[in-house]
Design a protein around this motif. Structure first.
Motif, PDB file in Angstrom:
ATOM      1  N   ARG A 149      43.056 -16.296 -34.984  1.00 19.69           N
ATOM      2  CA  ARG A 149      44.114 -17.049 -34.133  1.00 19.69           C
ATOM      3  C   ARG A 149      44.340 -18.352 -34.434  1.00 19.69           C
ATOM      4  O   ARG A 149      43.360 -18.984 -35.085  1.00 19.69           O
ATOM      5  CB  ARG A 149      43.442 -16.523 -32.625  1.00 19.69           C
ATOM      6  N   CYS A 156      41.397 -14.094 -26.101  1.00 16.77           N
ATOM      7  CA  CYS A 156      42.788 -13.653 -26.422  1.00 16.77           C
ATOM      8  C   CYS A 156      43.025 -12.563 -25.333  1.00 16.77           C
ATOM      9  O   CYS A 156      42.072 -11.864 -25.377  1.00 16.77           O
ATOM     10  CB  CYS A 156      43.016 -13.490 -27.593  1.00 16.77           C
ATOM     11  N   CYS A 170      47.826 -14.590 -28.496  1.00 15.68           N
ATOM     12  CA  CYS A 170      47.812 -14.025 -27.463  1.00 15.68           C
ATOM     13  C   CYS A 170      49.230 -14.892 -26.579  1.00 15.68           C
ATOM     14  O   CYS A 170      49.371 -14.431 -25.354  1.00 15.68           O
ATOM     15  CB  CYS A 170      46.598 -14.067 -26.523  1.00 15.68           C
ATOM     16  N   CYS A 184      48.250 -20.523 -28.239  1.00  9.62           N
ATOM     17  CA  CYS A 184      47.619 -19.590 -29.007  1.00  9.62           C
ATOM     18  C   CYS A 184      48.536 -18.457 -29.627  1.00  9.62           C
ATOM     19  O   CYS A 184      49.660 -17.890 -28.897  1.00  9.62           O
ATOM     20  CB  CYS A 184      46.571 -18.861 -28.230  1.00  9.62           C
ATOM     21  N   HIS A 223      38.517 -19.788 -25.000  1.00 11.64           N
ATOM     22  CA  HIS A 223      39.392 -18.951 -24.330  1.00 11.64           C
ATOM     23  C   HIS A 223      39.422 -17.584 -25.024  1.00 11.64           C
ATOM     24  O   HIS A 223      39.006 -17.478 -26.180  1.00 11.64           O
ATOM     25  CB  HIS A 223      40.997 -19.230 -24.067  1.00 11.64           C
TER      26      HIS A 223
END
Ligand SMILES: [Zn+2]
Length: 67
Positions: free
Chosen positions: A4, A48, A21, A18, A46
């Motif tokens: 990511r 996703c 996501c 991101c 975080h």
């Protein structure tokens, strides 16, 4: 773990997203370096959620409105 990447989409106020996501990270801190550190930290933390983009977008919109 999926690959990511945090993409900066706007500089002021800082907005990152991101790429995996579509979660958004915004920060109004100054200087800009502090804001970038802040969203990078939250990006790293975080999790996703790629299962339902529509629901995610609705949640982001609601959050953005509150801000
Ligand atoms: Zn993500």
């Amino acid at each position: 773990m999926a690959k990511r990447n945090l993409r900066i989409v706007r500089d002021h106020p800082l907005l990152g997203i991101c790429e995996y996501c579509n979660m958004q990270f915004s920060c109004g801190l100054m200087p800009i370096e502090a804001a970038k550190d802040d969203i990078q930290e939250r990006f790293n933390a975080h999790e996703c959620e790629q299962q339902d983009f529509a629901q995610d977008a609705a949640r982001i919109t609601k959050k953005a409105t509150k801000d």
